[in-house]
Write a protein that holds these residues in place. Structure first.
Motif, short mmCIF file in Angstrom:
data_model
loop_
_atom_site.label_atom_id
_atom_site.label_comp_id
_atom_site.label_asym_id
_atom_site.label_seq_id
_atom_site.Cartn_x
_atom_site.Cartn_y
_atom_site.Cartn_z
N VAL A 1 72.83 14.79 -105.74
CA VAL A 1 73.43 13.69 -104.99
C VAL A 1 73.34 13.97 -103.49
O VAL A 1 73.12 15.10 -103.07
N ALA A 2 73.53 12.91 -102.71
CA ALA A 2 73.72 13.04 -101.27
C ALA A 2 74.84 12.10 -100.87
O ALA A 2 74.99 11.01 -101.45
N GLY A 3 75.62 12.51 -99.91
CA GLY A 3 76.73 11.68 -99.46
C GLY A 3 77.56 12.42 -98.42
O GLY A 3 77.10 13.38 -97.79
N VAL A 4 78.81 11.99 -98.30
CA VAL A 4 79.72 12.54 -97.30
C VAL A 4 80.87 13.24 -98.01
O VAL A 4 81.42 12.71 -98.99
N PHE B 1 66.48 12.72 -92.24
CA PHE B 1 66.41 12.29 -93.63
C PHE B 1 67.44 11.20 -93.90
O PHE B 1 68.59 11.29 -93.47
N SER B 2 67.04 10.16 -94.63
CA SER B 2 67.99 9.19 -95.14
C SER B 2 68.77 9.82 -96.29
O SER B 2 68.38 10.86 -96.83
N MET B 3 69.85 9.18 -96.69
CA MET B 3 70.62 9.68 -97.83
C MET B 3 69.77 9.64 -99.11
O MET B 3 69.86 10.55 -99.94
N ALA B 4 68.96 8.62 -99.27
CA ALA B 4 68.11 8.55 -100.46
C ALA B 4 67.11 9.70 -100.48
O ALA B 4 66.88 10.34 -101.52
N GLU B 5 66.50 10.00 -99.33
CA GLU B 5 65.56 11.12 -99.26
C GLU B 5 66.27 12.44 -99.50
O GLU B 5 65.73 13.33 -100.18
N LEU C 1 84.45 17.35 -103.03
CA LEU C 1 84.29 16.01 -103.58
C LEU C 1 83.41 15.22 -102.63
O LEU C 1 83.73 15.07 -101.44
N ILE C 2 82.30 14.73 -103.16
CA ILE C 2 81.34 13.99 -102.34
C ILE C 2 81.44 12.50 -102.64
O ILE C 2 81.43 12.10 -103.82
N ARG C 3 81.58 11.71 -101.58
CA ARG C 3 81.45 10.26 -101.73
C ARG C 3 79.95 9.96 -101.76
O ARG C 3 79.25 10.09 -100.76
N VAL C 4 79.46 9.60 -102.92
CA VAL C 4 78.02 9.54 -103.17
C VAL C 4 77.40 8.32 -102.49
O VAL C 4 77.87 7.20 -102.63
N ALA C 5 76.32 8.58 -101.75
CA ALA C 5 75.52 7.49 -101.18
C ALA C 5 74.25 7.26 -102.00
O ALA C 5 73.76 6.13 -102.08
N ALA C 6 73.73 8.32 -102.60
CA ALA C 6 72.52 8.21 -103.42
C ALA C 6 72.50 9.37 -104.41
O ALA C 6 73.04 10.45 -104.14
N ALA C 7 71.87 9.12 -105.55
CA ALA C 7 71.74 10.14 -106.60
C ALA C 7 70.32 10.12 -107.13
O ALA C 7 69.76 9.04 -107.38
N GLY C 8 69.75 11.29 -107.31
CA GLY C 8 68.40 11.38 -107.85
C GLY C 8 68.39 11.14 -109.35
O GLY C 8 69.35 11.44 -110.06
N VAL C 9 67.29 10.59 -109.83
CA VAL C 9 67.06 10.39 -111.26
C VAL C 9 65.97 11.38 -111.68
O VAL C 9 64.90 11.43 -111.06
N ASN C 10 66.25 12.15 -112.73
CA ASN C 10 65.33 13.20 -113.16
C ASN C 10 65.12 13.16 -114.67
O ASN C 10 65.92 12.60 -115.41
N ARG C 11 64.03 13.79 -115.10
CA ARG C 11 63.71 13.83 -116.53
C ARG C 11 64.86 14.39 -117.38
O ARG C 11 65.12 13.88 -118.46
N PRO C 12 65.59 15.43 -116.93
CA PRO C 12 66.72 15.88 -117.75
C PRO C 12 67.78 14.81 -117.98
O PRO C 12 68.45 14.81 -119.01
N ASP C 13 67.94 13.88 -117.03
CA ASP C 13 68.88 12.77 -117.24
C ASP C 13 68.43 11.91 -118.41
O ASP C 13 69.24 11.46 -119.24
N VAL C 14 67.13 11.67 -118.49
CA VAL C 14 66.57 10.88 -119.59
C VAL C 14 66.79 11.60 -120.92
O VAL C 14 67.20 11.00 -121.91
N THR D 1 71.10 4.16 -105.53
CA THR D 1 71.91 4.03 -104.31
C THR D 1 73.29 3.48 -104.66
O THR D 1 73.43 2.67 -105.58
N VAL D 2 74.28 3.95 -103.96
CA VAL D 2 75.67 3.62 -104.26
C VAL D 2 76.28 2.89 -103.07
O VAL D 2 76.17 3.36 -101.93
N GLY D 3 76.92 1.75 -103.33
CA GLY D 3 77.58 1.02 -102.27
C GLY D 3 76.66 0.09 -101.50
O GLY D 3 75.48 0.01 -101.75
#
Length: 333
Positions: free
Chosen positions: A72-75, A119-123, A38-51, A331-333
């Motif tokens: 996603v990226a997080g802790v 790397f930042s969480m967003a990166e 279970l990841i506490r999300v800090a950032a999530a990518g947006v991609n064409r499949p999401d659209v 970005t989350v939080g």
């Protein structure tokens, strides 16, 4: 297991439609099962499949979350039964089959990778979907190798900018197509050897001129439709064509004699529905081959714009407008 809230904010698809159908809602925090984190999300990518999922054209595979979000990226906040507690508190990025647009997200252990040094969480959140896709399709299915030349359509998309970066890392010449002179400038600034403005140039003729008539070794194509026979014209003998999407249609007419005479290979793949074991093996290869170079500072993803989780609709609107260069993240939080 760390202390977790019972509820979280997530962005769901209220009904198929435009960006406005993305709505924030409360949901229970998911509980990891065997083999999951279970990841506490800090950032999530947006991609064409999401659209495409939001529009009703790309449903999640069986068993996956109905929430959009494939990376996603997080802790790590919790591990599933029998899992290694050493994961707790580690900063990771992960490829997931859905559920990324939320404060907490489940991820298979095998699809999780450490956030690269520097790397930042967003990166980090901008890595898994496009890196896994480009690595598998261009380097594994397309067998591209140093000294060869690749043609990649959509040069300023997340896939395109990632392909430019990885080709540069592994000494592959890369030609891209873009929809404007400004985007061509951006692609060249990122390292493309040639950027072709398809709105004003014939990309087939431009490829032939650049390669002295020899053609390219691999085409990575997300366009499909009437681009496919034109792509084949761009290929050198023994060339490989890899399809990963079909924005201009899923059907194309192909001259089979050309495939036979020039020994061309047509292949393609989708990633989301592949097995956890496949994704884990892919992650392991990427971790061993690419991750040391990322941690050494040799490449970072091209970042376009970040939006707060609650502004996911604005992120989707930007992606659909086609003005972005590189990755869009929430970005989350």
């Amino acid at each position: 297991m760390t202390s977790l809230p019972e509820r979280m904010t997530a962005v769901a698809i209220s009904a198929p439609g435009g960006p406005e159908v993305l709505v924030a809602e409360e949901r229970p925090v998911p509980q990891p099962g065997p083999g999951e984190l279970l990841i506490r999300v800090a950032a999530a990518g947006v991609n064409r499949p999401d659209v495409l999922q939001r529009m009703g054209f790309y449903p999640p595979p069986p068993g996956a979350s109905d929430l959009p979000g494939l990376e996603v990226a997080g802790v790590v906040a919790a591990v599933g039964p029998g899992g290694d507690p050493e994961w707790l508190g580690q900063s990771v990025c992960a490829l997931v089959a859905g559920g990324g647009y939320a404060e907490y997200c489940l991820a298979p252990v095998g699809s999780c990778l450490p956030v690269p040094k520097g790397f930042s969480m967003a990166e980090a959140a901008a890595l898994p979907e496009t890196v896994f896709t480009v690595w598998h399709n261009l380097f594994e299915r397309g067998w591209v190798k140093d000294g060869e030349t690749a043609l990649v359509h959509g040069g300023t998309s997340g896939i395109g900018t990632t392909a430019i970066g990885l080709c540069r890392l592994f000494d592959v010449r890369v030609i891209v197509t873009c929809g404007s002179a400004e985007k061509c400038d951006a692609a060249r600034a990122l390292g493309a050897d040639l950027a072709i403005d398809y709105s004003s140039e014939d990309f087939v003729e431009a490829v032939k001129a650049f390669t002295g008539g020899a053609g390219v070794d691999v085409v990575l194509d997300m366009v499909g439709g009437d681009y496919l026979p034109r792509n084949l014209e761009c290929l050198a003998d023994d060339g490989r064509h890899v399809s990963i999407a079909f924005q201009r249609g899923a059907k194309a007419e192909v001259d089979i004699t050309q495939l036979m005479r020039r020994r061309l290979t047509l292949t393609g793949s989708t990633l989301r529905a592949r097995s956890a074991d496949f994704k884990a093996a892919l992650a392991d290869e990427i971790h061993g081959t690419l991750w040391p170079r990322l941690s050494a500072g040799e490449w970072k993803p091209a970042m376009d714009q970040s939006f707060a989780l609650a502004d996911a609709s604005a992120a989707h609107a930007r992606m659909q407008a086609g003005a972005h260069v590189g990755k869009i993240v929430l970005t989350v939080g």
